[in-house]
Design a protein around this motif. Structure first.
Motif, PDB file in Angstrom:
ATOM      1  N   PRO A  36      21.000  19.117 -12.466  1.00  0.00           N
ATOM      2  CA  PRO A  36      21.337  18.580 -11.139  1.00  0.00           C
ATOM      3  C   PRO A  36      21.110  19.591 -10.012  1.00  0.00           C
ATOM      4  O   PRO A  36      20.645  19.215  -8.933  1.00  0.00           O
ATOM      5  N   CYS A  37      21.411  20.868 -10.281  1.00  0.00           N
ATOM      6  CA  CYS A  37      21.241  21.900  -9.242  1.00  0.00           C
ATOM      7  C   CYS A  37      19.770  22.083  -8.876  1.00  0.00           C
ATOM      8  O   CYS A  37      19.417  22.119  -7.692  1.00  0.00           O
ATOM      9  N   ILE A  38      18.908  22.189  -9.892  1.00  0.00           N
ATOM     10  CA  ILE A  38      17.501  22.419  -9.588  1.00  0.00           C
ATOM     11  C   ILE A  38      16.868  21.178  -8.968  1.00  0.00           C
ATOM     12  O   ILE A  38      16.001  21.280  -8.099  1.00  0.00           O
ATOM     13  N   LEU A  39      17.288  19.993  -9.385  1.00  0.00           N
ATOM     14  CA  LEU A  39      16.762  18.771  -8.763  1.00  0.00           C
ATOM     15  C   LEU A  39      17.130  18.723  -7.282  1.00  0.00           C
ATOM     16  O   LEU A  39      16.300  18.370  -6.431  1.00  0.00           O
ATOM     17  N   ALA A  40      18.372  19.091  -6.987  1.00  0.00           N
ATOM     18  CA  ALA A  40      18.816  19.094  -5.588  1.00  0.00           C
ATOM     19  C   ALA A  40      18.018  20.097  -4.761  1.00  0.00           C
ATOM     20  O   ALA A  40      17.526  19.778  -3.669  1.00  0.00           O
ATOM     21  N   ASN A  50       6.902  24.453  -5.370  1.00  0.00           N
ATOM     22  CA  ASN A  50       6.498  25.258  -6.527  1.00  0.00           C
ATOM     23  C   ASN A  50       7.294  26.552  -6.618  1.00  0.00           C
ATOM     24  O   ASN A  50       7.618  27.014  -7.719  1.00  0.00           O
ATOM     25  N   THR A  51       7.627  27.114  -5.472  1.00  0.00           N
ATOM     26  CA  THR A  51       8.443  28.331  -5.469  1.00  0.00           C
ATOM     27  C   THR A  51       9.814  28.065  -6.067  1.00  0.00           C
ATOM     28  O   THR A  51      10.304  28.834  -6.907  1.00  0.00           O
ATOM     29  N   SER A  52      10.441  26.980  -5.647  1.00  0.00           N
ATOM     30  CA  SER A  52      11.763  26.641  -6.180  1.00  0.00           C
ATOM     31  C   SER A  52      11.690  26.353  -7.677  1.00  0.00           C
ATOM     32  O   SER A  52      12.583  26.740  -8.444  1.00  0.00           O
ATOM     33  N   LEU A  53      10.615  25.696  -8.102  1.00  0.00           N
ATOM     34  CA  LEU A  53      10.455  25.368  -9.515  1.00  0.00           C
ATOM     35  C   LEU A  53      10.179  26.633 -10.334  1.00  0.00           C
ATOM     36  O   LEU A  53      10.688  26.783 -11.457  1.00  0.00           O
ATOM     37  N   PHE A  54       9.403  27.549  -9.771  1.00  0.00           N
ATOM     38  CA  PHE A  54       9.107  28.815 -10.447  1.00  0.00           C
ATOM     39  C   PHE A  54      10.375  29.641 -10.626  1.00  0.00           C
ATOM     40  O   PHE A  54      10.660  30.151 -11.723  1.00  0.00           O
ATOM     41  N   LEU A  55      11.162  29.764  -9.566  1.00  0.00           N
ATOM     42  CA  LEU A  55      12.407  30.540  -9.648  1.00  0.00           C
ATOM     43  C   LEU A  55      13.400  29.894 -10.605  1.00  0.00           C
ATOM     44  O   LEU A  55      14.076  30.587 -11.386  1.00  0.00           O
ATOM     45  N   ALA A  56      13.473  28.559 -10.581  1.00  0.00           N
ATOM     46  CA  ALA A  56      14.370  27.854 -11.499  1.00  0.00           C
ATOM     47  C   ALA A  56      13.945  28.071 -12.945  1.00  0.00           C
ATOM     48  O   ALA A  56      14.786  28.224 -13.845  1.00  0.00           O
ATOM     49  N   SER A  57      12.633  28.091 -13.176  1.00  0.00           N
ATOM     50  CA  SER A  57      12.121  28.316 -14.529  1.00  0.00           C
ATOM     51  C   SER A  57      12.475  29.717 -15.024  1.00  0.00           C
ATOM     52  O   SER A  57      12.787  29.900 -16.202  1.00  0.00           O
ATOM     53  N   LEU A  58      12.422  30.690 -14.134  1.00  0.00           N
ATOM     54  CA  LEU A  58      12.807  32.050 -14.517  1.00  0.00           C
ATOM     55  C   LEU A  58      14.285  32.117 -14.875  1.00  0.00           C
ATOM     56  O   LEU A  58      14.679  32.794 -15.839  1.00  0.00           O
ATOM     57  N   LEU A 114       6.581  37.436 -17.164  1.00  0.00           N
ATOM     58  CA  LEU A 114       6.058  37.820 -15.858  1.00  0.00           C
ATOM     59  C   LEU A 114       4.811  38.692 -16.007  1.00  0.00           C
ATOM     60  O   LEU A 114       3.850  38.554 -15.245  1.00  0.00           O
ATOM     61  N   PHE A 115       4.818  39.582 -16.998  1.00  0.00           N
ATOM     62  CA  PHE A 115       3.631  40.396 -17.248  1.00  0.00           C
ATOM     63  C   PHE A 115       2.449  39.517 -17.634  1.00  0.00           C
ATOM     64  O   PHE A 115       1.334  39.703 -17.126  1.00  0.00           O
ATOM     65  N   SER A 116       2.682  38.550 -18.541  1.00  0.00           N
ATOM     66  CA  SER A 116       1.606  37.636 -18.956  1.00  0.00           C
ATOM     67  C   SER A 116       1.072  36.859 -17.764  1.00  0.00           C
ATOM     68  O   SER A 116      -0.138  36.624 -17.652  1.00  0.00           O
ATOM     69  N   THR A 117       1.971  36.478 -16.876  1.00  0.00           N
ATOM     70  CA  THR A 117       1.576  35.725 -15.683  1.00  0.00           C
ATOM     71  C   THR A 117       0.653  36.555 -14.791  1.00  0.00           C
ATOM     72  O   THR A 117      -0.444  36.118 -14.418  1.00  0.00           O
ATOM     73  N   VAL A 118       1.088  37.756 -14.443  1.00  0.00           N
ATOM     74  CA  VAL A 118       0.293  38.626 -13.560  1.00  0.00           C
ATOM     75  C   VAL A 118      -0.997  39.044 -14.263  1.00  0.00           C
ATOM     76  O   VAL A 118      -2.075  39.062 -13.647  1.00  0.00           O
ATOM     77  N   ARG A 155      -5.686  31.077  -7.000  1.00  0.00           N
ATOM     78  CA  ARG A 155      -5.492  32.204  -6.095  1.00  0.00           C
ATOM     79  C   ARG A 155      -4.049  32.354  -5.621  1.00  0.00           C
ATOM     80  O   ARG A 155      -3.675  33.392  -5.069  1.00  0.00           O
ATOM     81  N   ASN A 156      -3.260  31.336  -5.799  1.00  0.00           N
ATOM     82  CA  ASN A 156      -1.845  31.398  -5.416  1.00  0.00           C
ATOM     83  C   ASN A 156      -1.026  31.782  -6.647  1.00  0.00           C
ATOM     84  O   ASN A 156      -0.894  31.007  -7.582  1.00  0.00           O
ATOM     85  N   ILE A 157      -0.478  32.989  -6.653  1.00  0.00           N
ATOM     86  CA  ILE A 157       0.210  33.481  -7.841  1.00  0.00           C
ATOM     87  C   ILE A 157       1.497  32.698  -8.125  1.00  0.00           C
ATOM     88  O   ILE A 157       1.925  32.582  -9.284  1.00  0.00           O
ATOM     89  N   ILE A 158       2.125  32.136  -7.091  1.00  0.00           N
ATOM     90  CA  ILE A 158       3.316  31.320  -7.306  1.00  0.00           C
ATOM     91  C   ILE A 158       2.943  30.040  -8.054  1.00  0.00           C
ATOM     92  O   ILE A 158       3.633  29.627  -8.996  1.00  0.00           O
ATOM     93  N   ASP A 159       1.837  29.422  -7.636  1.00  0.00           N
ATOM     94  CA  ASP A 159       1.380  28.217  -8.336  1.00  0.00           C
ATOM     95  C   ASP A 159       1.026  28.537  -9.787  1.00  0.00           C
ATOM     96  O   ASP A 159       1.351  27.770 -10.701  1.00  0.00           O
ATOM     97  N   PHE A 160       0.368  29.674  -9.994  1.00  0.00           N
ATOM     98  CA  PHE A 160       0.020  30.055 -11.363  1.00  0.00           C
ATOM     99  C   PHE A 160       1.279  30.371 -12.168  1.00  0.00           C
ATOM    100  O   PHE A 160       1.399  29.989 -13.342  1.00  0.00           O
ATOM    101  N   GLY A 161       2.226  31.045 -11.548  1.00  0.00           N
ATOM    102  CA  GLY A 161       3.491  31.337 -12.222  1.00  0.00           C
ATOM    103  C   GLY A 161       4.246  30.076 -12.580  1.00  0.00           C
ATOM    104  O   GLY A 161       4.901  30.004 -13.632  1.00  0.00           O
ATOM    105  N   THR A 162       4.150  29.077 -11.720  1.00  0.00           N
ATOM    106  CA  THR A 162       4.786  27.794 -12.011  1.00  0.00           C
ATOM    107  C   THR A 162       4.165  27.155 -13.247  1.00  0.00           C
ATOM    108  O   THR A 162       4.866  26.620 -14.109  1.00  0.00           O
ATOM    109  N   PHE A 163       2.837  27.228 -13.338  1.00  0.00           N
ATOM    110  CA  PHE A 163       2.142  26.698 -14.509  1.00  0.00           C
ATOM    111  C   PHE A 163       2.594  27.391 -15.788  1.00  0.00           C
ATOM    112  O   PHE A 163       2.885  26.747 -16.791  1.00  0.00           O
ATOM    113  N   VAL A 164       2.690  28.716 -15.760  1.00  0.00           N
ATOM    114  CA  VAL A 164       3.043  29.475 -16.958  1.00  0.00           C
ATOM    115  C   VAL A 164       4.484  29.243 -17.374  1.00  0.00           C
ATOM    116  O   VAL A 164       4.788  29.043 -18.555  1.00  0.00           O
ATOM    117  N   SER A 165       5.385  29.239 -16.404  1.00  0.00           N
ATOM    118  CA  SER A 165       6.821  29.255 -16.721  1.00  0.00           C
ATOM    119  C   SER A 165       7.495  27.894 -16.645  1.00  0.00           C
ATOM    120  O   SER A 165       8.707  27.809 -16.875  1.00  0.00           O
TER     121      SER A 165
END
Length: 468
Positions: free
Chosen positions: A14-18, A29-37, A52-56, A147-157
């Motif tokens: 519920p928190c992440i959906l909100a 994507n930023t909110s989803l990436f941080l929530a995934s972490l 995070l290392f695998s992502t970068v 090229r957007n590392i946040i978008d790529f991080g979202t995909f990975v995590s």
């Protein structure tokens, strides 16, 4: 954290959906990436650094490959690809297989190397395969580097499928990372799919799993050994397909459309068909990134056999660092080779019920190999199943366990057939749409409430694919 827990259902989700839905489009994507972490770090905060290392690492590799290819420096692009593959596999090997290797070295030599006893990072097999497929696809020119590392991080995590798949390849959701549409209908579909998955996991997998645990830890008869094998076959199907359903449902809640991972595998009429229906994303990954690059079936029967044995040995090892998983993979590899080269065309001429029996018999035996990682216990269990040794056919305990769980067994068997699809088709043709809508919602609510009651009161809530 796993999906089938009250803390995920009533707090985290519920928190992440909100947060997600009040975030501007550019920050979703930023909110989803941080929530995934946060989701990943809930149980293992130290291992977030690995992901995070695998992502970068693969973000930079993807950009480098594309840059070198645009400059026609193909050898350098290939070198970066090799570095990416070797780097990803090295991380996976270190955490997942180092103890297995050390154990085997100690057994084969006089060395006494101390095991590392590393805790396996959750979901490492899944996100490693995902990032590898990304760099390979960039090298092949099938996708453009992100090229957007946040978008790529979202995909990975991406937490809906981080822990147990389906294995999401970048090219299938690249467009969705940039542009995805959320709607009430799609969100509703996601909630329904999540509830179905939770019902499979909590009501079916957990309960039939307790019967398997009881049988596998007791004195066996031939009948109880087969009953236990059937119970585990049902448990692993509803456990894994249920979790995949929950992942697909969660994806829809956030606007993503993940590919299906299961398609009624137990209705199959051959082992070949079974593996087109079971863990579809894994089979597709190995086909596209291992089997075809090795040459597939293009270079004759001998090469085909070698390629299939390699693929299935790796498929077995992917599931776990133990010899029983290698045996399990090779077992299926040999069966698939035999079907492809020898008797599949003859099998198709037999009556359907014979084809079904043949397939289910071999699949049930395979799950015993998969379930028991102690080779001595595995040998005894298989011998008991086939009446080898001084074991009785049946006893009172077996009869009691069967009779007290008969309805659960029947429900699980029926739920693994086409019945749900048939019912849905008939309901779509029913005239009274309002009545059908009401009844379906009552069913979903009932499944949800009963599942929560089981979760709160139950002490047995394993997740079989968590270790992968």
């Amino acid at each position: 954290m796993i999906f089938s827990t009250p803390i995920f259902i009533f707090l985290f989700l519920p928190c992440i959906l909100a947060v997600y839905y009040i975030s501007p489009s550019k920050l979703k994507n930023t909110s989803l990436f941080l929530a995934s972490l946060v989701f990943y770090a809930w149980g293992e905060p130290v291992y977030v650094s690995i992901m995070l290392f695998s992502t970068v690492f693969d973000y930079m590799n993807g950009l480098s490959i594309e840059k070198f290819k645009s400059q026609k420096k193909y050898n350098k692009a290939k070198l970066v690809l090799i570095i990416s593959i070797v780097g990803n596999l090295a991380i996976l090997f270190f955490f997942k297989y180092s103890n297995f290797l050390i154990s085997n070295i100690n057994q084969l030599t006089t060395l006494n190397i101390t095991p590392l006893d590393l805790k396996l990072p959750i979901g490492i097999s899944f996100y490693t395969f995902q990032t590898m497929s990304y760099t390979i696809d960039v090298y092949r020119g099938e996708v453009k580097a992100q090229r957007n590392i946040i978008d790529f991080g979202t995909f990975v995590s991406l937490f809906p499928q981080l822990v147990a798949g389906p294995i999401v390849r970048y090219k299938t959701i690249a467009e969705q990372l940039k542009n995805r549409v959320s709607s009430i209908n799609k969100f509703s579909e996601g909630v329904q799919r999540f509830i179905i998955g939770m019902g499979k996991k909590v009501l079916l997998a957990n309960n039939i799993g307790m019967l398997w645990e009881q049988i596998s830890n007791s004195d066996l008869t031939i009948a109880s050994a087969w009953l236990g094998a059937i119970c585990f076959s049902l448990q692993i199907y509803f456990d894994f397909s249920g979790y995949s359903d929950m992942a697909i449902g969660l994806g829809k809640m956030f606007g993503f459309d993940f590919l299906e991972n299961f398609n009624l595998p137990y209705i199959s009429k051959s082992i070949t068909e079974f593996w087109r229906r079971w863990h579809i994303s894994l089979g597709t990954w190995f086909k596209e990134y291992v089997y075809i690059p090795l040459g597939g079936s293009r270079e004759g029967k001998k090469k085909l056999i070698i390629n299939m044995l390699i693929v299935w040995a790796l498929t077995g090892l992917w599931h776990g660092a133990n010899w029983n998983f290698v045996f399990w993979g090779m077992y299926f590899g040999i069966l698939l080779i035999l079907e492809k080269l020898v008797f599949l065309k003859w099998l198709k001429r037999l009556p359907d019920f014979v084809q079904h029996f043949y397939t289910l018999f071999l699949v049930v035996v395979s799950w015993v190999i998969f379930a028991i990682d102690d080779t001595s216990k595995l040998k005894i269990y298989l011998q008991t199943m086939f009446g080898l040794g001084n074991v009785p056919l049946i006893d009172k305990q077996t009869i009691y366990l069967f009779c007290t769980n008969i309805f659960l067994i029947i429900i699980c068997i029926v739920a693994s057939t086409r019945l749900q699809t048939i019912i849905n088709t008939k309901l779509m043709n029913f005239r009274h749409e309002g009545l059908i809508y009401t009844v379906k919602n009552i069913c979903y609510i009932t499944i949800f409430i009963v599942s929560i009651c089981f979760l709160i009161g139950a002490s047995y809530n394993p997740f079989l694919y968590f270790r992968f």
